[in-house]
Design a protein around this motif. Structure first.
Motif, mmCIF file in Angstrom:
data_model
loop_
_atom_site.group_PDB
_atom_site.id
_atom_site.type_symbol
_atom_site.label_atom_id
_atom_site.label_comp_id
_atom_site.label_asym_id
_atom_site.label_seq_id
_atom_site.Cartn_x
_atom_site.Cartn_y
_atom_site.Cartn_z
ATOM 1 N N MET A 85 -12.295 -46.291 2.191
ATOM 2 C CA MET A 85 -10.900 -46.302 2.632
ATOM 3 C C MET A 85 -10.760 -46.980 3.991
ATOM 4 S SD MET A 85 -9.796 -42.438 1.560
ATOM 5 C CE MET A 85 -8.110 -42.624 2.142
ATOM 6 N N LYS A 86 -9.665 -47.722 4.156
ATOM 7 C CA LYS A 86 -9.347 -48.334 5.438
ATOM 8 C C LYS A 86 -8.756 -47.273 6.350
ATOM 9 C CE LYS A 86 -8.167 -52.747 3.355
ATOM 10 N NZ LYS A 86 -7.087 -53.720 3.135
ATOM 11 N N MET A 87 -8.881 -47.476 7.637
ATOM 12 C CA MET A 87 -8.343 -46.520 8.611
ATOM 13 C C MET A 87 -6.845 -46.294 8.411
ATOM 14 S SD MET A 87 -10.746 -45.230 10.341
ATOM 15 C CE MET A 87 -9.906 -44.466 11.716
ATOM 16 N N GLU A 88 -6.123 -47.329 8.027
ATOM 17 C CA GLU A 88 -4.673 -47.212 7.845
ATOM 18 C C GLU A 88 -4.302 -46.235 6.720
ATOM 19 O OE1 GLU A 88 -5.736 -50.985 6.985
ATOM 20 O OE2 GLU A 88 -6.488 -50.490 8.968
ATOM 21 N N GLU A 89 -5.242 -45.964 5.837
ATOM 22 C CA GLU A 89 -4.958 -45.089 4.704
ATOM 23 C C GLU A 89 -5.012 -43.608 5.059
ATOM 24 O OE1 GLU A 89 -6.428 -46.768 0.717
ATOM 25 O OE2 GLU A 89 -7.914 -47.423 2.209
ATOM 26 N N PHE A 90 -5.612 -43.283 6.169
ATOM 27 C CA PHE A 90 -5.707 -41.880 6.566
ATOM 28 C C PHE A 90 -4.385 -41.407 7.141
ATOM 29 C CE2 PHE A 90 -10.158 -43.070 6.523
ATOM 30 C CZ PHE A 90 -10.710 -41.988 5.873
ATOM 31 N N GLN A 91 -3.966 -40.234 6.721
ATOM 32 C CA GLN A 91 -2.750 -39.617 7.238
ATOM 33 C C GLN A 91 -3.158 -38.478 8.166
ATOM 34 O OE1 GLN A 91 0.440 -40.613 6.583
ATOM 35 N NE2 GLN A 91 -0.469 -42.315 5.461
ATOM 36 N N PRO A 92 -2.499 -38.360 9.296
ATOM 37 C CA PRO A 92 -2.813 -37.218 10.154
ATOM 38 C C PRO A 92 -2.494 -35.920 9.408
ATOM 39 C CG PRO A 92 -1.103 -38.613 11.131
ATOM 40 C CD PRO A 92 -1.470 -39.208 9.826
#
Length: 97
Positions: A85-92
């Motif tokens: 997964m790319k960093m942008e895909e992580f949700q806080p």
């Protein structure tokens, strides 16, 4: 002028794609990682793009751990189920919920 811009865009896109291609020497490691984390992808395109992200993560992990051995870091890192997964895909996330 438009034709020249379009041609320049195509050249850059092809060049960029050629820089980032799958490393065949990592095929078995990729397959093992997918089995370990029960990864399945719906299309070949999705698997290919996830593979490239995973390879980048693997390279970053190897570089970091090499630097750890050189005393540059105080911890090691490894691959987990999020390595594709790319960093942008992580949700806080909120722990209040």
């Amino acid at each position: 002028m438009r034709t020249l811009l379009l041609l320049a865009y195509i050249v850059v896109a092809v060049y960029s794609a050629s820089l980032h291609t799958r490393d065949p020497s990592l095929d078995s490691a990729w397959e093992e990682w997918k089995i370990t984390f029960e990864k399945q992808y719906t299309t070949q395109e999705e698997e290919s793009s996830r593979r490239l992200v995973w390879e980048d993560t693997l390279r970053w992990t190897e570089k970091h751990n090499k630097e750890y051995k050189e005393g540059k870091h105080s911890f090691t890192v490894g691959l987990n189920e999020f390595a594709d997964m790319k960093m942008e895909e992580f949700q806080p996330c909120s722990f209040d919920e």
